[in-house]
Write a protein that holds these residues in place. Structure first.
Motif, PDB file in Angstrom:
ATOM      1  N   MET A  68       0.768  -1.190   0.043  1.00 41.26           N
ATOM      2  CA  MET A  68       0.024   0.156   0.069  1.00 41.26           C
ATOM      3  C   MET A  68       0.843   1.290  -0.124  1.00 41.26           C
ATOM      4  SD  MET A  68      -3.161  -1.231   2.421  1.00 41.26           S
ATOM      5  CE  MET A  68      -3.833   0.369   2.792  1.00 41.26           C
ATOM      6  N   ALA A  69       1.985   1.271   0.804  1.00 34.79           N
ATOM      7  CA  ALA A  69       2.961   2.339   0.782  1.00 34.79           C
ATOM      8  C   ALA A  69       3.526   2.662  -0.549  1.00 34.79           C
ATOM      9  CB  ALA A  69       3.955   2.129   1.929  1.00 34.79           C
ATOM     10  N   ASP A  70       3.825   1.528  -1.371  1.00 35.71           N
ATOM     11  CA  ASP A  70       4.484   1.443  -2.529  1.00 35.71           C
ATOM     12  C   ASP A  70       3.506   2.125  -3.550  1.00 35.71           C
ATOM     13  OD1 ASP A  70       6.589   1.200  -4.249  1.00 35.71           O
ATOM     14  OD2 ASP A  70       5.439  -0.602  -5.092  1.00 35.71           O
ATOM     15  N   ILE A  71       2.396   1.681  -3.690  1.00 39.07           N
ATOM     16  CA  ILE A  71       1.144   2.277  -4.484  1.00 39.07           C
ATOM     17  C   ILE A  71       1.016   3.596  -4.311  1.00 39.07           C
ATOM     18  CG2 ILE A  71      -1.289   2.026  -5.009  1.00 39.07           C
ATOM     19  CD1 ILE A  71      -0.989  -0.819  -4.549  1.00 39.07           C
TER      20      ILE A  71
ATOM     21  N   GLY B 177      -6.152   1.599  -9.844  1.00 34.29           N
ATOM     22  CA  GLY B 177      -6.571   0.087  -9.935  1.00 34.29           C
ATOM     23  C   GLY B 177      -6.009  -0.843  -9.233  1.00 34.29           C
ATOM     24  N   MET B 178      -4.726  -0.623  -8.883  1.00 34.61           N
ATOM     25  CA  MET B 178      -3.983  -1.662  -7.913  1.00 34.61           C
ATOM     26  C   MET B 178      -4.426  -1.769  -6.786  1.00 34.61           C
ATOM     27  SD  MET B 178       0.052  -1.269  -9.385  1.00 34.61           S
ATOM     28  CE  MET B 178       0.667  -1.592 -10.788  1.00 34.61           C
ATOM     29  N   ALA B 179      -4.748  -0.336  -6.074  1.00 32.87           N
ATOM     30  CA  ALA B 179      -5.188  -0.177  -4.780  1.00 32.87           C
ATOM     31  C   ALA B 179      -6.628  -1.031  -4.666  1.00 32.87           C
ATOM     32  CB  ALA B 179      -5.685   1.228  -4.335  1.00 32.87           C
ATOM     33  N   GLN B 180      -7.494  -0.994  -5.891  1.00 30.08           N
ATOM     34  CA  GLN B 180      -8.785  -1.671  -5.728  1.00 30.08           C
ATOM     35  C   GLN B 180      -8.413  -3.246  -5.752  1.00 30.08           C
ATOM     36  OE1 GLN B 180     -10.695   0.370  -9.228  1.00 30.08           O
ATOM     37  NE2 GLN B 180     -10.930   2.223  -8.239  1.00 30.08           N
TER      38      GLN B 180
END
Length: 87
Positions: free
Chosen positions: A22-25, A46-49
């Protein structure tokens, strides 16, 4: 935006790994904005979703799901705010 009442369980390896992702995103989403690459910003949203779905359907961890949902909301709000300021 209200503060979260859920927290990472730092004794849980899945929470630690997800926190790192999450920190990377979040970081890469912000870097994409400052680089002016809106498509990349959307990709990170989209990656977070995707992390939300993994937390809910694969890990069945409602705490992680909530945290990932909040990340998704934060990225969307940040993008809207930054694009508004840039306009």
């Amino acid at each position: 935006m209200a503060n979260s009442t859920v927290q990472f369980d730092l004794t849980n390896p899945q929470h630690v790994a997800m926190r790192k992702l999450m920190a990377d995103i979040y970081t890469r989403h912000t870097q994409a904005f400052y680089s002016g690459v809106n498509d990349t910003m959307k990709r990170y949203e989209g990656m977070a979703q995707g992390l939300e779905k993994v937390a809910l359907y694969v890990l069945a961890d409602h705490t992680l799901h909530q945290l990932c949902f909040e990340l998704s909301c934060a990225l969307y709000a940040q993008q809207e705010c930054l694009l508004e300021v840039a306009a």
